[in-house]
Design an enzyme around this catalytic site. Structure first.
Site, PDB file in Angstrom:
ATOM      1  N   ALA A  10      43.746  35.813  43.292  1.00  0.00           N
ATOM      2  CA  ALA A  10      43.733  36.196  44.678  1.00  0.00           C
ATOM      3  C   ALA A  10      41.931  36.637  45.061  1.00  0.00           C
ATOM      4  CB  ALA A  10      44.581  37.060  45.318  1.00  0.00           C
ATOM      5  N   TYR A 155      39.054  51.616  30.692  1.00  0.00           N
ATOM      6  CA  TYR A 155      38.731  50.226  31.014  1.00  0.00           C
ATOM      7  C   TYR A 155      37.909  49.502  29.955  1.00  0.00           C
ATOM      8  CZ  TYR A 155      36.442  46.466  33.618  1.00  0.00           C
ATOM      9  OH  TYR A 155      35.937  45.153  34.095  1.00  0.00           O
TER      10      TYR A 155
HETATM   11  P1  NAI Z   1      39.007  41.805  41.876  1.00  0.00           P
HETATM   12  O1  NAI Z   1      39.410  43.156  42.296  1.00  0.00           O
HETATM   13  O2  NAI Z   1      37.946  40.992  42.648  1.00  0.00           O
HETATM   14  O3  NAI Z   1      40.234  40.773  41.440  1.00  0.00           O
HETATM   15  C1  NAI Z   1      41.111  41.328  40.687  1.00  0.00           C
HETATM   16  C2  NAI Z   1      42.611  40.779  40.930  1.00  0.00           C
HETATM   17  O4  NAI Z   1      43.431  41.198  40.324  1.00  0.00           O
HETATM   18  C3  NAI Z   1      43.060  40.989  42.397  1.00  0.00           C
HETATM   19  O5  NAI Z   1      43.214  39.877  42.979  1.00  0.00           O
HETATM   20  C4  NAI Z   1      43.995  42.048  42.168  1.00  0.00           C
HETATM   21  O6  NAI Z   1      45.108  41.777  43.484  1.00  0.00           O
HETATM   22  C5  NAI Z   1      44.695  41.521  40.986  1.00  0.00           C
HETATM   23  N1  NAI Z   1      45.505  42.649  40.344  1.00  0.00           N
HETATM   24  C6  NAI Z   1      45.042  43.875  40.329  1.00  0.00           C
HETATM   25  N2  NAI Z   1      46.208  44.750  39.841  1.00  0.00           N
HETATM   26  C7  NAI Z   1      47.168  43.483  39.741  1.00  0.00           C
HETATM   27  C8  NAI Z   1      48.506  43.754  39.438  1.00  0.00           C
HETATM   28  N3  NAI Z   1      49.099  45.174  38.995  1.00  0.00           N
HETATM   29  N4  NAI Z   1      49.239  42.798  39.241  1.00  0.00           N
HETATM   30  C9  NAI Z   1      48.880  41.407  39.555  1.00  0.00           C
HETATM   31  N5  NAI Z   1      47.530  41.433  39.983  1.00  0.00           N
HETATM   32  C10 NAI Z   1      46.876  42.343  39.971  1.00  0.00           C
HETATM   33  O7  NAI Z   1      38.172  41.866  40.554  1.00  0.00           O
HETATM   34  P2  NAI Z   1      37.141  40.983  39.633  1.00  0.00           P
HETATM   35  O8  NAI Z   1      36.021  41.728  39.391  1.00  0.00           O
HETATM   36  O9  NAI Z   1      37.240  39.615  39.919  1.00  0.00           O
HETATM   37  O10 NAI Z   1      37.813  41.236  38.022  1.00  0.00           O
HETATM   38  C11 NAI Z   1      38.734  40.256  37.327  1.00  0.00           C
HETATM   39  C12 NAI Z   1      38.652  40.353  36.044  1.00  0.00           C
HETATM   40  O11 NAI Z   1      36.957  40.295  35.518  1.00  0.00           O
HETATM   41  C13 NAI Z   1      38.920  41.750  35.459  1.00  0.00           C
HETATM   42  O12 NAI Z   1      39.653  41.778  34.452  1.00  0.00           O
HETATM   43  C14 NAI Z   1      37.687  42.575  35.389  1.00  0.00           C
HETATM   44  O13 NAI Z   1      37.973  43.758  34.533  1.00  0.00           O
HETATM   45  C15 NAI Z   1      36.694  41.723  34.870  1.00  0.00           C
HETATM   46  N6  NAI Z   1      35.417  42.034  34.799  1.00  0.00           N
HETATM   47  C16 NAI Z   1      34.741  42.196  35.951  1.00  0.00           C
HETATM   48  C17 NAI Z   1      33.503  42.724  36.338  1.00  0.00           C
HETATM   49  C18 NAI Z   1      32.765  42.803  37.459  1.00  0.00           C
HETATM   50  O14 NAI Z   1      31.682  43.335  37.571  1.00  0.00           O
HETATM   51  N7  NAI Z   1      33.286  42.602  38.420  1.00  0.00           N
HETATM   52  C19 NAI Z   1      32.582  42.755  34.916  1.00  0.00           C
HETATM   53  C20 NAI Z   1      33.357  42.595  33.752  1.00  0.00           C
HETATM   54  C21 NAI Z   1      34.820  42.359  33.718  1.00  0.00           C
END
Ligand code: NAI
Length: 265
Positions: A10, A155
């Site tokens: 999402a 994390y």
């Molecule tokens: P985001 O916050 O945009 O998206 C994360 C999604 O995970 C959201 O749609 C949220 O609703 C969903 N989510 C959260 N808790 C949940 C739950 N309990 N059950 C089901 N869905 C759940 O974050 P982003 O940045 O796109 O993160 C995606 C992945 O990338 C994560 O694993 C994050 O750790 C990783 N990541 C992100 C970085 C960044 O700088 N944004 C850097 C390195 C890794």
């Protein structure tokens, strides 16, 4: 055209991967708390079970690939980060493995992070608790670090455990023996709501500001989606248990000689 499941579809990286796969004509089954085909809360056992059962039904027990992108970051509580980022993703891997095996050449991209190697002081007993699947012990060990920095330990610890689990599991019969490749994409800072929440926080904001990105600022979710699509493509089938850093050079800058490393006989 293939059928792919994406957790965290999402928002951010998961949403960008979804767009890119759909543009290429694939079918995506999104798993998220909202705005997804499968609504499930990956922070607890009941939600994980529900997500697995509904995904299996929707894909008719056949998946060409899985992207585990659902995640939380600091300043969310450490326990929640561990539960969603590691144990939630593991539940999907375990529960969806038979559907991935059914196609014979499925590919999995686990979203890690360069926080796995750039977060100092991640204790081995914490990583072992993750890898043992011991959720209670993991949360107990994380709570030994005072708030709010328990979130950083959770994390980085979850992402290191994801990487180590991938390297161990990828070469086993259950995975490559069933034709399934497992690889980790380890991004550096990506402009998404998760990063913004960290930047806006009074404790983590100043730390993120000081975090080195030799290529310049954070990248975009759309760029990460290109890497995900590549890792799901036939060209990536020779990658098995790889942890691929796409982080603007932060890991190279912080620990240039840490790896690749030889070993002693
Ligand atoms: P985001 O916050 O945009 O998206 C994360 C999604 O995970 C959201 O749609 C949220 O609703 C969903 N989510 C959260 N808790 C949940 C739950 N309990 N059950 C089901 N869905 C759940 O974050 P982003 O940045 O796109 O993160 C995606 C992945 O990338 C994560 O694993 C994050 O750790 C990783 N990541 C992100 C970085 C960044 O700088 N944004 C850097 C390195 C890794």
């Amino acid at each position: 055209m293939g059928t792919y499941a994406i957790s965290g579809s999402a928002s951010g990286i998961g949403a960008a991967a979804r767009t890119r796969l759909e543009e290429a004509g694939h079918r995506v089954i999104g798993i998220d708390l909202r705005d997804a085909e499968v609504i499930g809360d990956l922070s607890d056992a009941a939600g994980r079970e529900q997500a697995v059962v509904q995904t299996l039904e929707r894909c008719d027990h056949r998946l060409d690939g899985l992207v585990t992108a659902a995640g939380l970051g600091p300043p969310q509580p450490g326990a929640s980060i561990a539960r969603v980022n590691y144990f939630g993703s593991q539940a999907l891997l375990a529960g969806l493995r038979p559907a991935l095996a059914a196609t014979g050449d499925a590919q999995v991209v686990q979203i890690g992070s360069n926080s796995s190697t750039t977060t100092p002081n991640l204790a081995n007993d914490l990583i072992d608790a993750f890898l043992d699947g011991d959720e209670d012990r993991t949360v107990e060990l994380i709570a030994e670090t005072p708030e709010p920095f328990d979130a950083a330990i959770a994390y980085g610890g979850a992402k290191l455990a994801i990487s180590r689990w991938c390297r161990r599991a990828a070469v086993h019969d259950d995975w490559i023996g069933a034709g399934i490749t497992l690889n980790v994409l380890a991004p550096g800072p990506v402009r998404t709501p998760l990063l913004r929440a960290g930047e806006d926080d009074e404790n983590f904001g100043p730390l993120l500001e000081r975090f080195p990105i030799p290529t310049g600022g954070p990248t975009t979710a759309a760029l990460m989606a290109e890497w995900i699509v590549f890792l799901l493509s036939p060209a990536a089938r020779f990658a098995c248990g790889s942890v691929i850093f796409v982080d603007g050079g932060a890991d190279a800058m912080i620990r240039p000689d840490a790896w690749p490393a030889s070993f002693e006989l």
